[in-house]
Design an enzyme around this catalytic site. Sequence first.
Site, PDB file in Angstrom:
ATOM      1  N   HIS A   2      75.565  33.112 -59.659  1.00 17.61           N
ATOM      2  CA  HIS A   2      76.300  34.107 -60.446  1.00 17.61           C
ATOM      3  C   HIS A   2      75.348  34.978 -61.262  1.00 17.61           C
ATOM      4  CE1 HIS A   2      79.654  35.566 -63.066  1.00 17.61           C
ATOM      5  NE2 HIS A   2      78.679  35.615 -63.961  1.00 17.61           N
ATOM      6  N   GLU A   3      74.481  34.341 -62.034  1.00 19.47           N
ATOM      7  CA  GLU A   3      73.585  35.119 -62.891  1.00 19.47           C
ATOM      8  C   GLU A   3      72.622  35.965 -62.068  1.00 19.47           C
ATOM      9  OE1 GLU A   3      74.077  35.592 -65.943  1.00 19.47           O
ATOM     10  OE2 GLU A   3      75.625  34.061 -66.158  1.00 19.47           O
TER      11      GLU A   3
ATOM     12  N   HIS B 137      74.077  39.278 -61.331  1.00 19.76           N
ATOM     13  CA  HIS B 137      73.785  40.253 -62.387  1.00 19.76           C
ATOM     14  C   HIS B 137      72.363  40.798 -62.231  1.00 19.76           C
ATOM     15  CE1 HIS B 137      77.370  39.826 -64.784  1.00 19.76           C
ATOM     16  NE2 HIS B 137      77.189  38.540 -65.013  1.00 19.76           N
TER      17      HIS B 137
ATOM     18  N   HIS C 123      72.136  43.456 -59.754  1.00 18.50           N
ATOM     19  CA  HIS C 123      72.712  44.700 -60.264  1.00 18.50           C
ATOM     20  C   HIS C 123      71.652  45.500 -61.029  1.00 18.50           C
ATOM     21  CE1 HIS C 123      76.761  46.420 -61.996  1.00 18.50           C
ATOM     22  NE2 HIS C 123      76.102  47.297 -61.274  1.00 18.50           N
TER      23      HIS C 123
END
Length: 701
Positions: A484-485, A488, A491
């Site tokens: 998940h991290e 980010h 991104h």
Amino acid sequence: MTPTPASSVLPADHPLATPSELPYGLPDFSAVTDAQLAEAVRAGMAAQRAEVEQILGAATAPTFENTVRAFELSGQLLRRSAAMFFTLVSADGTDARQGLAEELSPELAAHEDALLLDPRLAERVAAIDGAGLTGEDARLLEVLRRRLDLAGAGLGEAERAELGRINTELAGLTAAYTRRLVADTAERAVLVTDRERLAGLSEDDLASAAAAAREAGHGGADGEGRDEAGPWLLTLSLFTSQPWLASLEDESLRREVFEASVGRGAAGEHETLSTAMEVVRLRLRKARLLGSASWAEHALKDRAAPSTTAVEELLATMAPRAMANARTDAATASAHAGRVGGAVAPWDWPALSAAYARERFAVDAGALRPHFELDRVLHAGVFAAATALYGITFEERPELAGRLYRPGIRVFEVRDEDGAGVGLFVADLFARSTKSGGAWMHTVRDAADALDERPVVFNTMNVPAPAPGRPALLTLDEATTLFHEFGHALHGLLAKGEYVSLSGTHVPRDVVEFPSQVNEVWLREPALLAEYARHVETGEPLPAGTLDRLEAADLWGEGYRTVEYLGATLVDWAWHSLTEDTVEAATADPAAFERRVLTEAGIDPELVPPRYGTGYFKHIFGNDYAAGYYSYIWAEVLDADAVEWFREHGGMTRQNGRRFAEELLSRGETRDLLESYRAFRGRDAELEPLLRRRGLVEAAA
């Protein structure tokens, strides 16, 4: 505008007098003291004020170049020094640093107000004719105008002065809330001296708990202690429900850990509730000044969600269905355990749920841990997925890790398919007593062509550090968080654009979680799983059929997990939906208000407490998620719909990754994210995939 050289406002020998010469501008944390950082932050504020004064005092007519672009590029010393300082406050927040943060946060808030609330800036920006602007220039003008409006630039002089006082006070209060929460979380960790009470924990868990006890000063007389002799310290994560609860067999110890968790911030030296209530009242005053009836109404002016009604309708659709599923699961787990009457206490649910899953689905989350060795998950899982999808590769740079603030932090250089440098990825993954709870991504440099800058992206987690000489093993939840991290991080790393304000994760709060949640799906990609999920000692892959059993078990406990999340979302939304007529009664008794909000929404907090309580809800009282915790479920509408697109088009392929990167990850705020989603998907996202994922399609409303 002529940029103010850092050397003109700092001593020549100051480590931040010139930009870092390390690759990609990585800050040299090893070269600077806390006092020097504070000095640089204050000098950076002075330098930016001088730069902006040049813009506002210019005799020439305002243009995009001499006003909007110049304002965007101002304040580089402040940006560099503040990024370093707040990295340390979050990841290694000693008492001294937390104290400095309480000093500097109000100063920074006042500085921002001095810039954004100066009527000369609003006048110049309003006078610019944007008709001839295109692309990112047009978008930057639009974003700055909205930012000024939301900041209160259009208010009268008296109202602007009051707004400035509120912002300064809020900055100090949120910093104080964070400092107290970090201290209380460390103080409430549960010390155990009788090993028999720890039955159910693995040897690695015991070793980690013993190491935590030694680090906290609970070792033997010589300060060393031995793992087998104890004592053991069960540290607390940021969540209400603690990871230890799924394994501990001693019910009284489970209850002790749970009550330590939910008691954070309620009383004592590190009490946070009174601070949180003052934050609620001040945010409402600020919203009223800015023309909104509540903070939630004000916050949504800069979000993707179209209205407060839209958010409330989504929550109302999900909460009763999820609670019905949670009750069914609790009854099933209780009956399986042979409990009379079916009562399930919240400290017992994780253990009962795990026991049921082991028997019903042949899934033992604890037994999976030896297959999730951190380094292998990172390289053969997280990085391999990024290479397959986006063509990027990773090379560790240990010589750069030595420039950071603690041992054990790792630095990787990221390159594209042609070998060109993309940026740096920094992984600070192990828990420490000075680190804020939870997991997060942040940048200290961004993809911004106007500054000739490439991204430097941090992922920070709180994985329990292994005992010396032992590998770090992840739970399935921790492995999911790692993916998940890193979503980010992608991104930020794959961003392309001219300006920092439009780059990477600088998107509306309620869609920023979308790319990270999409990245979680690759955790279970069969070909990838076969490579990274190998037993740490034997190298054997997961037993045959494990993935099928995991997928069969996916909906087990989903009602409980969804209610935990929705409970926290409802608490956040309720605090920030208060109006002048309701705020005093609510803040007079925060515990009673929290219970009433949950029960009126159809949630039983005695069975399923919210993921965070008001006393330890750092997202909304220490960070910028106020009236925004719904963002995870709002973004999951996009995520679930996008994952279906990937499945329809062949999954983890370079072609699919190229499309996702080009239309979404690289775009940031250079165009509206929902417009980017339509360009990627060919239509707006639909709700049905999310309801199916959460097991809510057939649940009774």
